[in-house]
Design a protein around this motif. Structure first.
Motif, PDB file in Angstrom:
ATOM      1  N   PRO A 170      51.643  78.678  13.562  1.00  0.00           N
ATOM      2  CA  PRO A 170      52.507  79.541  14.357  1.00  0.00           C
ATOM      3  C   PRO A 170      53.680  78.738  14.918  1.00  0.00           C
ATOM      4  O   PRO A 170      53.509  77.610  15.393  1.00  0.00           O
ATOM      5  CB  PRO A 170      51.581  80.028  15.478  1.00  0.00           C
ATOM      6  N   ASP A 171      54.865  79.309  14.851  1.00  0.00           N
ATOM      7  CA  ASP A 171      56.081  78.602  15.235  1.00  0.00           C
ATOM      8  C   ASP A 171      57.067  79.624  15.790  1.00  0.00           C
ATOM      9  O   ASP A 171      57.625  80.431  15.041  1.00  0.00           O
ATOM     10  CB  ASP A 171      56.658  77.883  14.021  1.00  0.00           C
ATOM     11  N   ALA A 172      57.266  79.592  17.092  1.00  0.00           N
ATOM     12  CA  ALA A 172      58.132  80.570  17.742  1.00  0.00           C
ATOM     13  C   ALA A 172      59.564  80.491  17.252  1.00  0.00           C
ATOM     14  O   ALA A 172      60.323  81.465  17.364  1.00  0.00           O
ATOM     15  CB  ALA A 172      58.088  80.377  19.266  1.00  0.00           C
ATOM     16  N   GLU A 173      59.971  79.347  16.704  1.00  0.00           N
ATOM     17  CA  GLU A 173      61.348  79.178  16.245  1.00  0.00           C
ATOM     18  C   GLU A 173      61.538  79.616  14.795  1.00  0.00           C
ATOM     19  O   GLU A 173      62.667  79.749  14.327  1.00  0.00           O
ATOM     20  CB  GLU A 173      61.759  77.712  16.390  1.00  0.00           C
ATOM     21  N   ALA A 174      60.456  79.832  14.088  1.00  0.00           N
ATOM     22  CA  ALA A 174      60.554  80.174  12.665  1.00  0.00           C
ATOM     23  C   ALA A 174      60.709  81.674  12.469  1.00  0.00           C
ATOM     24  O   ALA A 174      60.179  82.480  13.250  1.00  0.00           O
ATOM     25  CB  ALA A 174      59.313  79.685  11.921  1.00  0.00           C
ATOM     26  N   ASP A 175      61.423  82.063  11.421  1.00  0.00           N
ATOM     27  CA  ASP A 175      61.480  83.472  11.053  1.00  0.00           C
ATOM     28  C   ASP A 175      60.074  83.965  10.762  1.00  0.00           C
ATOM     29  O   ASP A 175      59.312  83.328  10.031  1.00  0.00           O
ATOM     30  CB  ASP A 175      62.358  83.665   9.812  1.00  0.00           C
ATOM     31  N   LEU A 176      59.715  85.083  11.362  1.00  0.00           N
ATOM     32  CA  LEU A 176      58.400  85.700  11.225  1.00  0.00           C
ATOM     33  C   LEU A 176      57.278  84.840  11.807  1.00  0.00           C
ATOM     34  O   LEU A 176      56.110  85.097  11.579  1.00  0.00           O
ATOM     35  CB  LEU A 176      58.099  86.062   9.774  1.00  0.00           C
ATOM     36  N   GLY A 177      57.639  83.816  12.572  1.00  0.00           N
ATOM     37  CA  GLY A 177      56.667  83.125  13.415  1.00  0.00           C
ATOM     38  C   GLY A 177      55.763  82.134  12.738  1.00  0.00           C
ATOM     39  O   GLY A 177      54.836  81.622  13.377  1.00  0.00           O
ATOM     40  N   LEU A 178      55.968  81.820  11.465  1.00  0.00           N
ATOM     41  CA  LEU A 178      55.139  80.843  10.761  1.00  0.00           C
ATOM     42  C   LEU A 178      56.015  79.819  10.069  1.00  0.00           C
ATOM     43  O   LEU A 178      57.066  80.162   9.518  1.00  0.00           O
ATOM     44  CB  LEU A 178      54.271  81.511   9.687  1.00  0.00           C
ATOM     45  N   SER A 179      55.569  78.572  10.080  1.00  0.00           N
ATOM     46  CA  SER A 179      56.217  77.549   9.269  1.00  0.00           C
ATOM     47  C   SER A 179      55.139  76.754   8.539  1.00  0.00           C
ATOM     48  O   SER A 179      54.016  76.593   9.026  1.00  0.00           O
ATOM     49  CB  SER A 179      57.079  76.618  10.120  1.00  0.00           C
ATOM     50  N   ALA A 180      55.473  76.279   7.372  1.00  0.00           N
ATOM     51  CA  ALA A 180      54.511  75.566   6.540  1.00  0.00           C
ATOM     52  C   ALA A 180      54.324  74.135   7.028  1.00  0.00           C
ATOM     53  O   ALA A 180      55.299  73.431   7.311  1.00  0.00           O
ATOM     54  CB  ALA A 180      54.958  75.569   5.088  1.00  0.00           C
ATOM     55  N   ILE A 181      53.059  73.712   7.114  1.00  0.00           N
ATOM     56  CA  ILE A 181      52.728  72.319   7.393  1.00  0.00           C
ATOM     57  C   ILE A 181      52.592  71.560   6.084  1.00  0.00           C
ATOM     58  O   ILE A 181      53.110  70.459   5.917  1.00  0.00           O
ATOM     59  CB  ILE A 181      51.407  72.215   8.170  1.00  0.00           C
ATOM     60  N   VAL A 182      51.863  72.167   5.138  1.00  0.00           N
ATOM     61  CA  VAL A 182      51.605  71.560   3.832  1.00  0.00           C
ATOM     62  C   VAL A 182      51.764  72.641   2.774  1.00  0.00           C
ATOM     63  O   VAL A 182      51.248  73.749   2.927  1.00  0.00           O
ATOM     64  CB  VAL A 182      50.172  70.986   3.743  1.00  0.00           C
ATOM     65  N   THR A 183      52.489  72.342   1.718  1.00  0.00           N
ATOM     66  CA  THR A 183      52.580  73.251   0.579  1.00  0.00           C
ATOM     67  C   THR A 183      51.834  72.627  -0.594  1.00  0.00           C
ATOM     68  O   THR A 183      51.681  71.406  -0.686  1.00  0.00           O
ATOM     69  CB  THR A 183      54.038  73.501   0.188  1.00  0.00           C
ATOM     70  N   ASP A 184      51.331  73.474  -1.473  1.00  0.00           N
ATOM     71  CA  ASP A 184      50.604  73.010  -2.655  1.00  0.00           C
ATOM     72  C   ASP A 184      49.462  72.071  -2.273  1.00  0.00           C
ATOM     73  O   ASP A 184      49.274  71.014  -2.876  1.00  0.00           O
ATOM     74  CB  ASP A 184      51.549  72.334  -3.645  1.00  0.00           C
ATOM     75  N   PHE A 185      48.692  72.469  -1.266  1.00  0.00           N
ATOM     76  CA  PHE A 185      47.566  71.644  -0.821  1.00  0.00           C
ATOM     77  C   PHE A 185      46.445  71.692  -1.859  1.00  0.00           C
ATOM     78  O   PHE A 185      45.989  72.764  -2.254  1.00  0.00           O
ATOM     79  CB  PHE A 185      47.047  72.124   0.531  1.00  0.00           C
ATOM     80  N   GLN A 186      45.996  70.538  -2.295  1.00  0.00           N
ATOM     81  CA  GLN A 186      44.941  70.438  -3.300  1.00  0.00           C
ATOM     82  C   GLN A 186      43.593  70.339  -2.588  1.00  0.00           C
ATOM     83  O   GLN A 186      43.382  69.428  -1.792  1.00  0.00           O
ATOM     84  CB  GLN A 186      45.159  69.204  -4.175  1.00  0.00           C
ATOM     85  N   SER A 187      42.704  71.262  -2.888  1.00  0.00           N
ATOM     86  CA  SER A 187      41.401  71.304  -2.234  1.00  0.00           C
ATOM     87  C   SER A 187      40.333  70.705  -3.141  1.00  0.00           C
ATOM     88  O   SER A 187      39.967  71.311  -4.147  1.00  0.00           O
ATOM     89  CB  SER A 187      41.028  72.757  -1.901  1.00  0.00           C
ATOM     90  N   PRO A 188      39.799  69.533  -2.798  1.00  0.00           N
ATOM     91  CA  PRO A 188      38.773  68.938  -3.661  1.00  0.00           C
ATOM     92  C   PRO A 188      37.500  69.777  -3.748  1.00  0.00           C
ATOM     93  O   PRO A 188      36.866  69.836  -4.808  1.00  0.00           O
ATOM     94  CB  PRO A 188      38.509  67.570  -3.017  1.00  0.00           C
ATOM     95  N   THR A 189      37.139  70.437  -2.651  1.00  0.00           N
ATOM     96  CA  THR A 189      35.938  71.273  -2.688  1.00  0.00           C
ATOM     97  C   THR A 189      36.141  72.473  -3.604  1.00  0.00           C
ATOM     98  O   THR A 189      35.258  72.817  -4.403  1.00  0.00           O
ATOM     99  CB  THR A 189      35.560  71.748  -1.279  1.00  0.00           C
TER     100      THR A 189
END
Length: 463
Positions: A430-449
């Motif tokens: 959640p990011d009050a400054e971002a459009d629609l209130g969300l900003s990405a922390i990590v993109t294309d996160f690879q999940s080993p599990t």
């Protein structure tokens, strides 16, 4: 190009009062149902093969059938084109997801307007035939039967239970459908009968992605609790949480079931269960209003753990209340299968351009936009094969490669659900400054599990 239909106006009113609904725990406000889109003017039983040989805009011969007409679309862009009618059945007035559903509809309308403005598909424009299922299986079957003889395919069938309610009819009709739900059964032919054309990961895989990210960011959690609606959504998410715990040596504290506030009234019982169990992480498979209430009340009660929320848990209206926004920012992260509004792919540029610089009410517009690429690819492939019939679409699905213009990983539909499944995700804050209130922390996160998971069947039953 931006469309402000009656569906979207109704949802905008609800989004404006969403924060009030979070505070009082009442999501049962009803909105009058607007008129639906125009019916197709032709049932589309014509065969264009005999008349289309001299048409430079289309292949020499294209077989057509139900849902394809040589007459132009009622609101078509190209007067010399025929019309492909696609059904759109969704939760457009009073179900738990309708503020999201109307943005999905707007995205699909604008997506196909872009296609039409680019000349259409092999001499045909595309038009949506819209119906409201109220997120109810019986209603879904009723409206499906209303339009089944008028459409080539379903560009949207929102909700797993409603879609499953019509699956027998769809199989009889050879009707493919794009879903707006991410039940793991859609990845496996034994569950979807080869008729559901899904994009993104399942709720089951999503939980593994979120928990792997949490473990990498904060250390391995010792305890995990799942909270959600029973069945295809919350149940599937909970199954993924359980599988993650088993694979990573954590204790799974169980699945706390709940319901939308329109049914449950409030989420006090869920908050009590969280405070008693004190899990390190809670995975959420509920709606946005329930998410805001659970996180805010848990934080106010002194909970110091963390929440990982599935795709449908977010609505930017949650940032309208300072207390809810503070709790969400501190204790909650959102998982998604594509970047949200601010993504920098060509697909994201196109969806932003479709609204002429304005913002939708929530990120479901992004979901609706990217969910539509498989239908475009299907129509183009079937037309290239010379067969714009339902059987032709099914044939075109085998080996179909879908390019999402960089907004999601390219997908090939091989019929092997384990091989085809997306196992990467995006983590948002959640990011009050971002459009629609969300900003990405990590993109294309690879999940080993998720990568190691034996994904040979649905993780959980749909009901």
């Amino acid at each position: 190009m931006r469309k402000m239909t009656a569906w979207r106006r109704s949802a905008a009113l609800v989004c404006a009062v969403a924060v009030i609904a979070v505070a009082c725990g009442d999501g049962d406000d009803e909105v009058d149902e607007p008129d639906t889109a125009e019916e197709p003017s032709d049932e589309g039983e014509d065969d264009a093969a005999d008349e289309g040989e001299d048409d430079a805009a289309a292949p020499a011969e294209i077989a057509t059938g139900i849902g394809v007409s040589d007459e132009p679309c009622p609101e078509g862009v190209n007067p010399d084109n025929g019309c492909i009618y696609l059904g759109h059945i969704s939760d457009l007035t009073e179900g738990p997801f309708f503020p999201l559903a109307v943005e999905i509809l707007a995205a699909q309308e604008n997506f196909f307007e872009r296609v039409n403005e680019d000349g259409g598909i092999a001499g045909y424009d595309v038009s949506l035939v819209i119906r409201d299922n109220k997120y109810n299986g019986q209603e879904h079957v009723t409206v499906y039967e209303e339009i089944a003889d008028d459409v080539l395919s379903l560009a949207m069938s929102l909700g797993t239970p409603p879609t499953l309610a019509a699956l027998d009819l769809m199989e009889e009709d050879q009707m493919l459908a794009v879903p707006a739900s991410w039940w793991s059964g859609w990845d496996h032919e034994e569950s979807d009968r080869g008729l559901v054309v899904a994009s993104g990961y399942s709720y089951c895989i999503e939980s593994m992605i979120g928990l792997d990210w949490y473990a990498g960011e904060f250390g391995d959690p010792e305890t995990v609790l799942a909270v959600g609606y029973p069945g295809d959504y919350g149940g599937d998410s909970a199954a993924g949480s359980s599988a993650w715990a088993e694979a990573n040596g954590a204790e799974f504290l169980g699945f706390t079931q709940t319901a939308p506030n329109a049914i449950a009234g409030n989420q006090d019982a869920v908050v009590q269960a969280i405070m008693q169990a004190q899990p390190d992480v809670v995975t959420l498979g509920v709606g946005p209003l329930e998410t805001g209430e659970i996180v805010a009340k848990a934080a106010a009660s002194g909970y110091e753990g963390f929440f990982m929320g599935a795709v449908p848990t977010w609505n930017p209206a949650l940032m309208g209340d300072e207390g809810v926004a503070a709790a969400m920012t501190a204790l909650y992260r959102h998982i998604s299968y594509s970047e949200v509004w601010g993504g920098d792919s060509p697909g994201h540029e196109a969806l932003r351009a479709s609204l002429d610089g304005e913002l939708p009410s929530n990120d479901a517009y992004v979901l609706g936009w990217f969910q539509t690429y498989p239908m475009l690819a299907l129509l183009e492939a079937a037309a290239a094969n010379g067969d714009l019939t339902r059987a032709g679409l099914i044939e075109a699905l085998d080996g179909l490669v879908v390019d999402y213009e960089g907004g999601m990983p390219t997908k090939t539909f091989t019929g092997d659900g384990a091989a085809d499944a997306q196992r990467t995700g995006v983590i948002n804050t959640p990011d009050a400054e971002a459009d629609l209130g969300l900003s990405a922390i990590v993109t294309d996160f690879q999940s080993p599990t998720a990568d190691a998971f034996d994904y040979t069947s649905a993780c959980a039953a749909a009901s």
